[in-house]
Scaffold this motif. Structure first.
Motif, short mmCIF file in Angstrom:
data_model
loop_
_atom_site.label_atom_id
_atom_site.label_comp_id
_atom_site.label_asym_id
_atom_site.label_seq_id
_atom_site.Cartn_x
_atom_site.Cartn_y
_atom_site.Cartn_z
N ARG A 23 12.67 32.44 44.70
CA ARG A 23 13.00 32.74 46.07
C ARG A 23 13.42 31.49 46.83
O ARG A 23 14.16 31.54 47.79
N MET A 26 16.86 30.65 48.54
CA MET A 26 17.64 31.71 49.18
C MET A 26 18.06 31.41 50.62
O MET A 26 19.20 31.66 51.00
N HIS A 30 21.88 30.73 51.86
CA HIS A 30 22.41 31.54 52.97
C HIS A 30 23.03 30.63 54.03
O HIS A 30 24.17 30.83 54.46
N THR A 43 22.23 34.88 43.73
CA THR A 43 20.84 34.51 43.46
C THR A 43 20.59 34.62 41.97
O THR A 43 21.19 35.47 41.30
N ASN A 45 17.17 34.68 39.22
CA ASN A 45 15.71 34.76 39.22
C ASN A 45 15.12 34.08 38.01
O ASN A 45 15.74 34.02 36.94
N ASN A 62 18.70 38.11 35.96
CA ASN A 62 19.61 38.44 37.06
C ASN A 62 20.66 37.35 37.28
O ASN A 62 20.84 36.82 38.38
N TRP A 131 10.00 28.84 56.00
CA TRP A 131 10.01 30.24 55.56
C TRP A 131 8.69 30.65 54.91
O TRP A 131 8.46 31.83 54.71
N ALA B 20 17.99 41.73 48.86
CA ALA B 20 18.78 41.27 49.99
C ALA B 20 20.24 41.64 49.77
O ALA B 20 20.77 41.41 48.69
N MET B 26 19.74 37.46 53.02
CA MET B 26 19.04 36.53 52.12
C MET B 26 17.87 35.78 52.76
O MET B 26 16.81 35.63 52.16
N ALA B 29 15.05 38.28 53.39
CA ALA B 29 14.39 38.64 52.13
C ALA B 29 13.48 37.51 51.65
O ALA B 29 12.37 37.75 51.16
N HIS B 30 13.95 36.29 51.83
CA HIS B 30 13.16 35.11 51.45
C HIS B 30 11.86 35.07 52.27
O HIS B 30 10.76 34.95 51.72
N GLY B 33 9.59 37.94 51.25
CA GLY B 33 9.00 37.67 49.94
C GLY B 33 7.81 36.72 50.05
O GLY B 33 6.77 36.93 49.42
N GLU B 34 7.98 35.70 50.87
CA GLU B 34 6.87 34.76 51.08
C GLU B 34 5.72 35.46 51.80
O GLU B 34 4.56 35.32 51.44
N LEU B 38 5.45 38.25 47.25
CA LEU B 38 6.13 39.05 46.24
C LEU B 38 7.22 38.18 45.61
O LEU B 38 8.08 37.66 46.30
N ARG B 39 7.15 38.02 44.30
CA ARG B 39 8.15 37.17 43.64
C ARG B 39 9.41 37.93 43.27
O ARG B 39 10.44 37.34 42.97
N VAL B 41 12.11 39.14 44.39
CA VAL B 41 13.08 39.13 45.49
C VAL B 41 14.45 38.91 44.88
O VAL B 41 14.68 37.90 44.22
N TYR B 42 15.34 39.87 45.08
CA TYR B 42 16.65 39.84 44.44
C TYR B 42 17.76 39.89 45.48
O TYR B 42 17.52 40.15 46.65
N THR B 43 18.97 39.70 44.99
CA THR B 43 20.13 39.78 45.87
C THR B 43 21.15 40.73 45.25
O THR B 43 21.24 40.83 44.02
N PRO B 64 20.70 43.77 40.59
CA PRO B 64 19.57 43.23 39.84
C PRO B 64 18.99 44.25 38.86
O PRO B 64 19.17 45.45 39.00
#
Lengths: 139, 139
Positions: A23, A26, A30, A43, A45, A62, A131, B20, B26, B29-30, B33-34, B38-39, B41-43, B64
């Motif tokens: 993450r 990101m 952006h 992105t 992963n 991904n 963040w 995201a 993005m 979502a970042h 996720g923090e 939660l790891r 996290v995709y785009t 993803p």
């Protein structure tokens, strides 16, 4: 934010895509995508796992579609051990050997196994990124 | 940042992945996720193009890997016309029909063809997101 601006002053290179390592990379990706007016912001992963024989291993997934890219900037918030960046670059270079890759991060630990092409600050202690703290912090 | 925090207060749902919509979603979502630790996290990427017969069309790519996901939150900064969100959801639902999808954005225009499940503010005029202006603005 100031750090990201400082990074743009260091990056003297034209690239046609940005890949954020999720993450952490990101928000930076952006920001840079907006700054360079580049829509090709992707992105990638990774999952770190323990390898009993060696140290930490990183699995990459991904992976974005990069057939049309020629020069790609891979970004992360921090290059810590360097394991993630090394594995991501190795994966990308194997899958898309026609692309030139450079790397950028806000922070870089000198003890890392790889240095990013550009970074803003050396990090000795752990850094609280905005963040990570802002949403949980002040109410 | 305050808006993202307000969004977390509205989202009363457990999900196992965040997607995201690039680039706009993005940073959000970042942050989420923090926040949710939660790891996954995709785009996902989209390109808008003109379709002479209808209005704007959206092409979806870099989807993803979601085989293990059951509930996915799709996020963007703003739901404007709604075209992008509609196409992204249609694509995801077709490819991964076993997943429950909900959507969240910071801003939402009432004129959009679809409303996100959760949003923070209605947007009438164009919004200057911090990630669009901060790097280019003050030196």
């Amino acid at each position: 934010m100031k750090d990201a601006r400082e990074l743009t002053e260091k990056i003297g290179w034209e690239f046609d895509a940005i890949i954020a390592i999720a993450r952490g990379g990101m928000s930076l990706a952006h920001l840079l995508g907006e700054y360079y007016d580049l829509r090709s912001v992707y992105t990638i992963n990774t999952i770190g796992y323990d390898d009993t024989r060696k140290c930490d291993r990183v699995q990459v997934f991904n992976v974005p579609q990069l057939d049309d890219a020629k020069s790609v900037l891979v970004v992360d918030d921090i290059v810590d051990s360097g394991d993630t960046l090394i594995e991501v670059l190795a994966y990308l270079q194997a899958k898309y050997p026609h692309i030139e890759y450079k790397t950028a991060s806000l922070f870089y630990k000198k003890s890392a196994k790889i240095a990013p092409t550009w970074y803003v600050k050396e990090a000795d202690a752990w850094i609280d990124f905005f963040w990570s703290v802002d949403l949980k912090g002040k109410k």
